[in-house]
Design a protein around this motif. Structure first.
Motif, PDB file in Angstrom:
ATOM      1  N   GLY A 188      -1.319  -6.715   4.971  1.00 34.05           N
ATOM      2  CA  GLY A 188      -2.376  -7.700   4.660  1.00 34.05           C
ATOM      3  C   GLY A 188      -2.523  -9.010   5.375  1.00 34.05           C
ATOM      4  O   GLY A 188      -1.217  -9.291   5.676  1.00 34.05           O
ATOM      5  N   ALA A 189      -3.555  -9.725   5.371  1.00 33.65           N
ATOM      6  CA  ALA A 189      -3.584 -10.987   5.866  1.00 33.65           C
ATOM      7  C   ALA A 189      -2.813 -12.114   4.789  1.00 33.65           C
ATOM      8  O   ALA A 189      -2.738 -11.893   3.677  1.00 33.65           O
ATOM      9  N   ASN A 190      -1.955 -13.158   5.470  1.00 36.41           N
ATOM     10  CA  ASN A 190      -1.503 -14.123   4.609  1.00 36.41           C
ATOM     11  C   ASN A 190      -2.644 -15.042   4.031  1.00 36.41           C
ATOM     12  O   ASN A 190      -3.472 -15.205   4.553  1.00 36.41           O
ATOM     13  N   GLY A 191      -2.535 -15.599   2.928  1.00 39.01           N
ATOM     14  CA  GLY A 191      -3.494 -16.600   2.315  1.00 39.01           C
ATOM     15  C   GLY A 191      -3.261 -17.783   2.925  1.00 39.01           C
ATOM     16  O   GLY A 191      -2.193 -18.192   3.509  1.00 39.01           O
ATOM     17  N   CYS A 197       0.984  -1.293  -0.035  1.00 39.23           N
ATOM     18  CA  CYS A 197      -0.052  -0.090  -0.160  1.00 39.23           C
ATOM     19  C   CYS A 197       0.764   1.334  -0.154  1.00 39.23           C
ATOM     20  O   CYS A 197       1.978   1.194   0.782  1.00 39.23           O
ATOM     21  N   SER A 198       0.594   2.439  -0.728  1.00 34.51           N
ATOM     22  CA  SER A 198       1.125   3.637  -0.865  1.00 34.51           C
ATOM     23  C   SER A 198       0.326   4.611  -0.150  1.00 34.51           C
ATOM     24  O   SER A 198      -0.758   4.778  -0.712  1.00 34.51           O
ATOM     25  N   GLY A 218       3.150  13.805   8.539  1.00 41.08           N
ATOM     26  CA  GLY A 218       3.069  12.351   9.087  1.00 41.08           C
ATOM     27  C   GLY A 218       3.793  11.183   8.576  1.00 41.08           C
ATOM     28  O   GLY A 218       4.329  10.325   9.313  1.00 41.08           O
ATOM     29  N   GLY A 219       4.455  11.278   7.415  1.00 41.62           N
ATOM     30  CA  GLY A 219       5.158  10.177   6.706  1.00 41.62           C
ATOM     31  C   GLY A 219       4.401   9.096   6.189  1.00 41.62           C
ATOM     32  O   GLY A 219       3.245   9.095   6.280  1.00 41.62           O
ATOM     33  N   PRO A 220       5.264   8.037   5.685  1.00 44.41           N
ATOM     34  CA  PRO A 220       4.579   7.154   4.773  1.00 44.41           C
ATOM     35  C   PRO A 220       4.247   6.110   5.958  1.00 44.41           C
ATOM     36  O   PRO A 220       4.962   5.852   6.703  1.00 44.41           O
ATOM     37  N   ASP A 221       2.738   5.487   5.585  1.00 48.11           N
ATOM     38  CA  ASP A 221       2.096   4.658   6.462  1.00 48.11           C
ATOM     39  C   ASP A 221       1.674   3.369   6.019  1.00 48.11           C
ATOM     40  O   ASP A 221       0.621   2.714   6.228  1.00 48.11           O
ATOM     41  N   GLY A 222       1.989   3.105   4.615  1.00 48.35           N
ATOM     42  CA  GLY A 222       1.433   1.922   3.795  1.00 48.35           C
ATOM     43  C   GLY A 222       1.979   0.591   4.152  1.00 48.35           C
ATOM     44  O   GLY A 222       3.078   0.591   4.522  1.00 48.35           O
ATOM     45  N   GLY A 223       1.146  -0.172   4.497  1.00 53.50           N
ATOM     46  CA  GLY A 223       1.358  -1.537   5.092  1.00 53.50           C
ATOM     47  C   GLY A 223       1.875  -2.549   3.917  1.00 53.50           C
ATOM     48  O   GLY A 223       1.610  -2.213   2.780  1.00 53.50           O
ATOM     49  N   GLY A 259      -3.961 -22.455  -4.033  1.00 50.38           N
ATOM     50  CA  GLY A 259      -3.924 -21.827  -2.769  1.00 50.38           C
ATOM     51  C   GLY A 259      -4.827 -20.409  -2.787  1.00 50.38           C
ATOM     52  O   GLY A 259      -5.011 -19.668  -3.756  1.00 50.38           O
ATOM     53  N   THR A 260      -4.905 -20.037  -1.483  1.00 48.77           N
ATOM     54  CA  THR A 260      -5.561 -18.613  -1.432  1.00 48.77           C
ATOM     55  C   THR A 260      -4.716 -17.459  -1.505  1.00 48.77           C
ATOM     56  O   THR A 260      -3.509 -17.350  -0.953  1.00 48.77           O
ATOM     57  N   ASN A 261      -5.153 -16.369  -1.965  1.00 47.95           N
ATOM     58  CA  ASN A 261      -4.200 -15.285  -2.337  1.00 47.95           C
ATOM     59  C   ASN A 261      -3.994 -14.123  -1.164  1.00 47.95           C
ATOM     60  O   ASN A 261      -5.083 -14.328  -0.024  1.00 47.95           O
ATOM     61  N   GLY A 262      -2.932 -13.675  -0.973  1.00 45.24           N
ATOM     62  CA  GLY A 262      -2.573 -12.766   0.106  1.00 45.24           C
ATOM     63  C   GLY A 262      -3.151 -11.735   0.084  1.00 45.24           C
ATOM     64  O   GLY A 262      -3.934 -11.205  -1.116  1.00 45.24           O
ATOM     65  N   ARG A 263      -3.825 -10.880   1.162  1.00 46.92           N
ATOM     66  CA  ARG A 263      -4.470  -9.574   0.806  1.00 46.92           C
ATOM     67  C   ARG A 263      -3.712  -8.405   0.918  1.00 46.92           C
ATOM     68  O   ARG A 263      -2.632  -8.394   1.507  1.00 46.92           O
ATOM     69  N   PRO A 264      -4.204  -7.272   0.464  1.00 48.00           N
ATOM     70  CA  PRO A 264      -3.227  -6.247   0.323  1.00 48.00           C
ATOM     71  C   PRO A 264      -2.943  -5.532   1.432  1.00 48.00           C
ATOM     72  O   PRO A 264      -3.894  -5.530   2.256  1.00 48.00           O
TER      73      PRO A 264
END
Length: 497
Positions: free
Chosen positions: A81-84, A21-22, A33-38, A68-73
């Motif tokens: 994001g959550a792991n698949g 995430c940007s 505040g600076g960048p805070d993308g996970g 398999g399940t995709n990872g979340r953004p």
């Protein structure tokens, strides 16, 4: 109706990694505040696990596709994001995994043995993780990697202690049915048994398994009949038992010729796995000869004639009748003793641990070769540069500049210079072609401009404010000169006045 499937082809696709995430932190009274993308989550793996409750590959026959399940953004506020979820596929003990070219990838023996059939894609980094001294507020994030996609072949090699070998209609299935609780199909015609049958035999305190494979004929090791397809089920057997039909009506057959013909096929067959060679070739495995159907008078007479010749080869000989239940107790305890001797000399297979092989320090990170389709072009190959291409947002100039910095630090530009690449040469990485600029500096030497931009990639034809001011003054001066000439004035006259 149950079916036995011992060879299948499956397609496995691991989950894709989530995009990074940007984001920039926004809060009242905090303008910087600076960048805070996970970061994005990792895609789920596809794993094969040995399960003792599974005995066939039938499930894969009807469902050959696994994903398999995709990872979340990632999200703002430094939320990753959550792991698949990984996909676990149970397989029977003794499964061999091969790739689409027939290369052996894994030999799965022992409960709990695991093999990662497809690796999930890694999640992309958010702009918070990409911040550095030179790039304090990145206006981009990395994309998630796609999950690994493979086509695999699964082969089942039965894990049995005793393997019954014999011609069709020799009585192997009948013997398994009376020694154990197995109920194989039994009929009076050849090749009644089309699939291997496993039976559990109890002899006092000893318990062992017996495998009944389809009948073998001369040429089985070369693919004739059903032998080649099922000879692999004998590879892991510690003891081979020749079941000889002493009551055969074929005038060209007798017990000794049957044994010699089958021994020739066993000697010609070679296991594909080194682990199976640890038991010795099939020709060197311990033998026991079972003379079957001796309840028939003619068969008993024939057994009397050949028993001494077989004993001279050093093999134990037992006379039985599966139908009349004669000699079964002696045979059972003899097999149990031979299996116990093997177990005493060989450790019980356990779940194999994953082996991590570190990469050599001096191993190259990439290779550079001439592009045969583009004159003066080059192709860069390597896991790292190809992965970077997949992670890059090419619609974002700052992300492209970051990619250029990474490739430069890796040494791609130096390699191109050594190979004599010309400015503007086409350089292809992972299917993406660029025009190479040899003077591209690294990110530390480049002044950072607005978010999402890179000064090296800017192609702006817009006239700036300073340039417009100079042009306006020039136009005014030129306009004043034209007016003076129209009125007949001279600048010297104006000065005199």
């Amino acid at each position: 109706m149950s079916r036995f499937v011992d060879r299948v082809k499956i397609d496995v696709v691991a989950g894709n990694g989530g995009h990074g995430c940007s984001s920039v932190h926004r809060e009242k009274f905090k303008p910087l505040g600076g960048p805070d993308g996970g970061n994005g989550g990792n895609g789920g793996d596809v794993r094969l696990v040995v399960d003792p409750q599974v005995h066939t590959l039938l499930d894969f026959h009807f469902r050959p596709h696994a994903r398999g399940t995709n990872g979340r953004p990632g999200h703002g506020d430094n939320r990753s994001g959550a792991n698949g979820d990984e996909l676990v596929l149970p397989v029977p003990d003794g499964t061999v995994v091969l790739d689409d070219k027939g290369n052996i990838l894994a030999d799965m023996v022992g409960e709990g043995t695991e093999f990662i059939a497809a690796q999930g894609g890694r999640g992309g980094l958010g702009n918070a993780a990409l911040a550095s001294k030179a790039r304090k507020a990145p206006g981009f994030a990395l994309l998630g990697e796609p999950g690994e996609e493979r086509e695999l072949i699964l082969e089942l090699k039965s894990v049995a202690d005793v393997g019954l070998v014999g011609f069709p209609s020799a009585g192997k299935s009948s013997l398994v049915s009376v020694l154990s609780a197995a109920k194989p199909k039994i009929a009076d015609y050849p090749f009644t048994t089309l699939t291997p049958n496993l039976g559990v035999v109890t002899a006092g305190a000893d318990v062992f398994t017996v495998a009944d494979v389809p009948g073998l004929i001369p040429g089985a090791s070369e693919g004739r009949g059903l032998g080649l397809e099922f000879l692999r089920h004998l590879e892991r057997c510690a003891v081979l038992a020749h079941v000889v039909d002493c009551a055969t009506l074929d005038p060209g057959r007798d017990p000794l010729s049957d044994i010699d013909a089958l021994e020739a096929e066993l000697a010609a067959y070679r296991p594909a796995l080194d682990a199976d060679h640890s038991l010795g070739d099939l020709a060197s495995r311990p033998r026991i000869v079972v003379l079957n159907k001796v309840d028939i008078p003619e068969a008993a007479e024939l057994a009397d004639l050949v028993e001494a010749d077989i004993a001279e080869r050093g093999w134990p000989v037992y006379r039985i009748s599966a139908v009349a239940h004669q000699g079964l107790s002696e045979l059972t305890f003899a097999l149990a003793e031979m299996v116990s001797d093997y177990r005493a000399k060989n450790a019980k297979p356990v779940a194999r641990r994953a082996i991590i092989r570190p990469k050599a320090v001096d191993q190259g990170e990439f290779t550079l070769e001439a592009d045969p389709s583009i004159e003066g072009g080059f192709i860069v190959r390597g896991a790292r540069p190809e992965r970077w291409i997949i992670q890059t947002q090419f619609e974002n100039d700052e992300a492209v500049g970051y990619l250029a910095d990474r490739l430069n630090r890796l040494g791609v530009e130096d390699a191109l210079v050594k190979r004599g690449a010309k400015p503007g040469a086409a350089v292809t990485i992972a299917g993406m072609t660029f025009d190479w600029e040899p003077t591209t500096p690294t990110g530390d030497a480049v002044p950072i401009t607005g978010r999402g931009t890179d000064i090296r990639l800017e192609r702006n034809d817009r006239v700036g404010a300073a340039e417009r001011k100079v042009a306006r003054k020039a136009r005014r001066a030129h306009s004043d000169a034209d007016s003076e000439q129209a009125l007949g004035w001279d600048s010297d006259d104006l000065d005199d006045e």
